[in-house]
Design a protein around this motif. Structure first.
Motif: not given
Length: 143
Positions: A9-10, A14-19
């Motif tokens: 889930f690493r 990254h996706w959450k931070r970009d979102f």
């Protein structure tokens, strides 16, 4: 050789931070909360008072107020004051168009006796409290 544990889930981090970054930088004029007037609601012993920031209204026909027991609805139209073509606009933060705000009041209010005033961009609404409904105990019939 160095062994690194596998974290499936690493990439989601990254996706959450970009979102989150996208929505924090989202243009402010497109955010829904900017289309609503900011409002304070408080109550005294005899009334509920709401104050709203609605700058730029020029006539009372641009706004409407509806009160119904425990709800307050404010709606209207912000008129655009400048006529500039889009290709000449460099920054647009001021909202123009329709707005509507519906809030639940902290107490039941009467429809009669509601007063509203508008001065210096602040709308103030005074709503007298309704008498609380008395509880009625129901007699149970046992057979």
């Amino acid at each position: 050789m160095v062994m690194i544990p596998y974290e499936p889930f690493r990439h989601l981090e990254h996706w959450k931070r970009d979102f989150d970054r996208f929505f924090n930088e989202f243009p402010s004029f497109l955010r829904a909360e900017n289309n609503l007037p900011r409002m304070d609601v408080y109550e005294t012993e005899k009334e509920v008072v709401a104050t709203c920031e609605i700058p730029g209204l020029e006539k009372k026909e641009d706004i409407h107020i509806d009160v119904n027991e425990d709800r307050l609805e404010i709606g209207g139209v912000f008129q655009g004051t400048t006529n500039v073509e889009n290709e000449q606009m460099h920054r647009k933060e001021r909202f123009s168009g329709r707005f509507q705000r519906l809030v639940t009041l902290p107490a039941h209010v009467k429809n009669e006796g509601v007063t509203a005033s508008y001065k210096n961009g602040i709308l103030e609404i005074h709503m007298p409290k309704a008498e609380p409904h008395a509880k009625k105990r129901i007699d149970i019939q046992f057979h």
